[in-house]
Structures are given as structure tokens and as C-alpha cells.
Design a protein around this motif. Structure first.
Motif, short mmCIF file in Angstrom:
data_model
loop_
_atom_site.label_atom_id
_atom_site.label_comp_id
_atom_site.label_asym_id
_atom_site.label_seq_id
_atom_site.Cartn_x
_atom_site.Cartn_y
_atom_site.Cartn_z
N ALA A 19 0.84 -1.21 0.00
CA ALA A 19 0.00 0.00 0.00
C ALA A 19 0.87 1.25 0.00
O ALA A 19 0.55 2.25 -0.68
CB ALA A 19 -0.92 -0.02 1.21
N ARG A 20 1.96 1.21 0.76
CA ARG A 20 2.86 2.37 0.76
C ARG A 20 3.52 2.56 -0.61
O ARG A 20 3.69 3.68 -1.08
CB ARG A 20 3.94 2.20 1.84
CG ARG A 20 3.43 2.31 3.26
CD ARG A 20 4.57 2.51 4.25
NE ARG A 20 5.51 1.41 4.26
CZ ARG A 20 5.39 0.33 5.03
NH1 ARG A 20 4.34 0.20 5.83
NH2 ARG A 20 6.30 -0.62 5.01
N ARG A 21 3.86 1.44 -1.25
CA ARG A 21 4.45 1.52 -2.58
C ARG A 21 3.46 2.11 -3.58
O ARG A 21 3.82 2.95 -4.41
CB ARG A 21 4.90 0.12 -3.01
CG ARG A 21 5.25 -0.02 -4.49
CD ARG A 21 6.28 0.97 -4.96
NE ARG A 21 7.56 0.83 -4.30
CZ ARG A 21 8.64 1.53 -4.62
NH1 ARG A 21 8.56 2.43 -5.60
NH2 ARG A 21 9.76 1.37 -3.97
N GLU A 22 2.19 1.70 -3.51
CA GLU A 22 1.18 2.26 -4.40
C GLU A 22 1.00 3.75 -4.16
O GLU A 22 0.83 4.53 -5.11
CB GLU A 22 -0.15 1.52 -4.21
CG GLU A 22 -0.13 0.07 -4.69
CD GLU A 22 -1.43 -0.64 -4.41
OE1 GLU A 22 -2.35 0.02 -3.86
OE2 GLU A 22 -1.54 -1.84 -4.71
N ARG A 23 1.00 4.15 -2.90
CA ARG A 23 0.85 5.57 -2.60
C ARG A 23 2.04 6.37 -3.12
O ARG A 23 1.89 7.48 -3.63
CB ARG A 23 0.69 5.76 -1.09
CG ARG A 23 0.58 7.21 -0.66
CD ARG A 23 0.13 7.31 0.78
NE ARG A 23 -1.26 6.90 0.92
CZ ARG A 23 -1.90 6.82 2.09
NH1 ARG A 23 -1.25 7.09 3.21
NH2 ARG A 23 -3.16 6.46 2.15
N TRP A 24 3.24 5.81 -3.00
CA TRP A 24 4.42 6.49 -3.51
C TRP A 24 4.35 6.63 -5.03
O TRP A 24 4.68 7.68 -5.58
CB TRP A 24 5.69 5.74 -3.11
CG TRP A 24 6.92 6.18 -3.82
CD1 TRP A 24 7.68 5.46 -4.69
CD2 TRP A 24 7.53 7.47 -3.77
NE1 TRP A 24 8.71 6.18 -5.16
CE2 TRP A 24 8.66 7.44 -4.61
CE3 TRP A 24 7.26 8.65 -3.08
CZ2 TRP A 24 9.50 8.53 -4.79
CZ3 TRP A 24 8.08 9.74 -3.25
CH2 TRP A 24 9.19 9.68 -4.09
N ASP A 25 3.91 5.58 -5.72
CA ASP A 25 3.76 5.67 -7.18
C ASP A 25 2.76 6.76 -7.56
O ASP A 25 2.96 7.48 -8.55
CB ASP A 25 3.31 4.32 -7.73
CG ASP A 25 4.38 3.24 -7.59
OD1 ASP A 25 5.57 3.61 -7.44
OD2 ASP A 25 4.04 2.05 -7.62
#
Length: 399
Positions: A156-162
Motif C-alpha cells: 500500500a505504501r508503494r502504491e501511494r508512492w507511485d
């Protein structure tokens, strides 16, 4: 006895003390409400007294105040650009001195950002340290449910960063990105400065809520009840007020010890340093940190040689501030401009005269910080009545 209104009238009518025309002043900001609204404090560094409080943090306000006192020769300040602009307009002939503590603080921020950009290399170095200790302490594999939860949150953090990167490429400001994603603006700023999403690693800490029930839990575990959900339900009847996750984590730890034969502690592996601690390691001489930290830095520098260069540059800058020779400062800026400290070096180059003055003079804003602490105490005494005119009079009358 007198009323509160009478005392307020007496304070407002009391004449403000006169002061000798200053020649060396210190300028810094003070918080009306931290992170939202700030004012400016101006102090006489030779006499260690407050000269004035300004209601805002504005270059024009500072310039107008300085123009009233043409005899000012030295202005010590933090690294805020608005104070530099205000001093140039209000006292163009004065020597500006950058505060040394603020310089070191900015250096620490630059090192933390550099560590954040190399967080995967830091994780690799931590893994090497943990692997070296694993034969001694055993494995501490997380239970499948907890591992899946951590993986989901990381994704989820990776998706938010993207999504942050996509909106940034479209030209959206940080405030707009924060609004669209439903996060705080400072969170977006931190992630952009770090160059990616954070890697959360929670160190093991025994729960103080579980402590009083350890004996009961051990007895139930020995009797065959080894399901966290069931233990939590029964524990609530014993007066436990904590969450189900805390009990589930205890059960997972207890199961790991049982699988290892009960002879090892799964949480004795080497604790990964925080980003702040890692940046502190980079700024210290090797003989000032322990052997494990030196070994960790060796692994980290092997993974990221850029951090070794940044560490060397940071130590050189600290030694420059501690000395009085400014000849090496230009060379340091040139070398740092091609390193992980590039942003910090560019800031030093823009404020080069004030930084040189910080090296060659003894003036600092430390006395101003002491006066700011006194303002905080007065503000707390005035809770509910801390208007600017009353606060200014109380501070100046107490000076």
C-alpha cells in the motif's frame, strides 16, 4: 485585592524600558502556534536582553526594524532566507552570521535524507548484520498472518508512492497531492525528500499490558490453549484491556520459542538503527562509536560508497566550523556539490558570507534561544490572554 482587568490596565500603561542602541543583534522566530504561525524576536547579544517582538515572520518587518537602528554592525540569524533578505535591506552594511547550531542541524537533515535515499542499502547492511548473529540467536521468522499484514501494508505504501510520483510529474504542488491522497502535506514532503516510501521496522518491545497476565497465559499455553483469538477472549474475562493483536503477537512469539526448543530468544538479533541514528553514525569518528556500529558502517559503505563520501564530507564540515580557517570552505563546497550532500552544499554556497562569518566570529543565536524559552513560559502563564500587544509588553518589561 485588585481585579484582573486592573492588572492588565497597569501592564498596558507601564512605560517600556529604554535600551542602549544595539550594535550586535540576534534574530530568530518564535511560535505563536507551532507549525502554523510564527513571530520574530530580536535580541541584543552583547547585553543578552530582548529588544523587540515582531508579530510575524516577514523580511519587510525585519528590514523596517533594522532601519531604525543604523548602528547595527553584526546580525546573527538562523538559515531562513527571509531573515537574510530582511537584513540585506534593513542593514546592508552589517555582517551576517549564520548560527552554527542551525548549520549542524541542516547537515544532520541532509545526512538523514541521504540515508533515506539509500534505505535499501541500509536494509541490506542490516540483513548482513542479522545473518552474522543468526547462528547465535536463532531465527525470528514472523508468523504467516503477521508477515502477510506487513507485506500488504508495504504494498500500500508503494502504491501511494507511485501515485505521489505520478501527480508530481503532472506538476501538482505538495498541498494538492496531500489533499488528493488524504494524507498530511508534511508526509508528502518527507517522502519526496527521501526519494521513496518509508521502510517501517518496529522493534520488539514487551507489552506492559500483557505483563500482569504472563503467568496466566503461560499456564493456559501449557494446558493446550495456543490460539491467540481464544486466549484474548479468555484474557478479557481476567480484566485485560489491550487489543487482540497484542495477544496474537505474544502467542506468535511464544510459538516461535517453542519451535526453537525454548532455549533461544527470537528477538535478540541485531537491532536495525533508525534513520536518525544511522545519520549520527555517519557524522562520528570511528573511535567514538562501538564496534558493532563500525562493522555496520563497513557493510553499509560496501553497499553504498556514496554514503562513505558523504560521511567524510560531513566530518570535514564539522571540523571547519570548529576551527577558524575558511580557506578550505570553497574546496569543500566544490566537492560536496557532486555528492549526496549536494542540496546542503548549494545552500551553503548561497549563504557563503554568513557561513564564513560563523567560522571566524564567536557570535551565535544561542542567547536568543534562551529568550524564546522564556517567551514560552510567559505564554503558558497567559493562556487565553496571549494577545500580541500584551505578550510584547510582558516580555519587554521582564527584560
Amino acid at each position: 485585592p485588585v481585579s484582573g482587568d486592573t492588572l492588565l490596565r497597569m501592564i498596558h500603561s507601564a512605560p517600556l524600558p529604554d535600551f542602549v542602541a544595539p550594535t550586535v543583534v540576534g534574530i530568530d522566530d518564535w511560535a505563536w502556534r507551532r507549525g502554523q504561525r510564527y513571530g520574530t524576536i530580536i535580541c541584543d547579544l552583547e547585553r543578552n536582553c530582548v529588544l523587540d517582538l515582531l508579530p510575524d515572520r516577514n523580511a519587510d518587518s525585519v528590514a523596517r526594524w533594522l532601519k531604525r537602528w543604523p548602528g547595527i554592525k553584526v546580525v546573527a540569524r538562523d538559515r531562513a532566507g527571509l531573515y537574510a533578505d530582511g537584513t540585506r535591506c534593513g542593514a546592508p552594511d552589517a555582517v551576517q552570521v549564520a548560527d552554527r547550531w542551525h548549520l549542524l542541524n541542516s547537515l544532520g537533515d541532509a545526512l538523514r535524507h541521504a540515508v533515506g535515499r539509500h534505505r535499501h542499502n541500509v536494509a541490506a547492511a542490516v540483513q548482513i548484520m542479522a545473518s552474522a548473529q543468526r547462528p547465535k540467536t536463532g531465527s525470528s521468522t514472523a508468523p504467516p498472518g503477521l508477515a502477510q499484514l506487513r507485506a500488504d501494508r508495504k504494498a500500500a505504501r508503494r502504491e501511494r508512492w507511485d501515485e505521489i510520483c505520478r501527480l508530481r510529474e503532472q506538476g501538482c504542488p505538495t498541498s494538492r497531492i496531500a489533499h488528493l491522497l488524504g494524507v498530511d502535506r508534511r508526509t508528502v514532503q518527507r517522502w519526496l525528500a527521501a526519494g521513496g516510501e518509508p521502510e517501517h521496522s518496529r522493534p520488539y518491545r514487551p507489552s506492559h499490558l500483557i505483563g500482569p497476565f504472563e503467568a496466566w497465559l503461560e499456564a493456559r499455553w501449557a494446558s493446550g490453549c495456543q490460539v491467540g483469538q481464544q486466549l484474548w477472549r479468555e484474557l478479557q474475562q481476567q480484566g485485560y484491556t489491550g487489543s487482540r493483536v497484542t495477544v496474537a503477537r505474544w502467542a506468535a512469539d511464544r510459538r516461535a520459542r517453542a519451535d526453537a526448543g525454548g532455549t533461544v530468544q527470537p528477538h535478540l538479533t541485531w537491532k536495525a538503527p533508525t534513520r536518525r541514528r544511522c545519520a549520527w553514525y555517519l557524522s562520528q569518528d570511528p573511535d567514538q562509536i562501538d564496534a558493532e556500529a563500525r562493522l555496520f558502517l563497513g557493510h553499509l559503505f560496501a553497499q553504498a560508497p556514496e554514503l562513505a563520501t558523504a560521511a567524510d564530507l560531513a566530518k570535514r564540515f564539522v571540523s571547519l566550523l570548529s576551527g577558524s580557517d575558511i580557506a578550505e570552505l570553497d574546496e569543500w563546497i566544490t566537492q560536496a556539490a557532486n555528492s549526496e550532500l549536494k542540496s546542503f552544499a548549494n545552500g551553503i554556497a548561497r549563504d557563503i558570507d554568513a557561513v564564513r562569518a560563523a567560522i571566524t566570529t564567536s557570535w551565535t543565536t544561542s542567547p536568543v534561544e534562551g529568550q524564546i524559552s522564556r517567551i514560552k513560559a510567559i505564554k503558558r502563564q497567559m493562556y487565553g490572554r496571549a494577545s500580541y500587544p500584551l505578550l510584547r509588553r510582558r516580555v519587554l518589561l521582564a527584560a
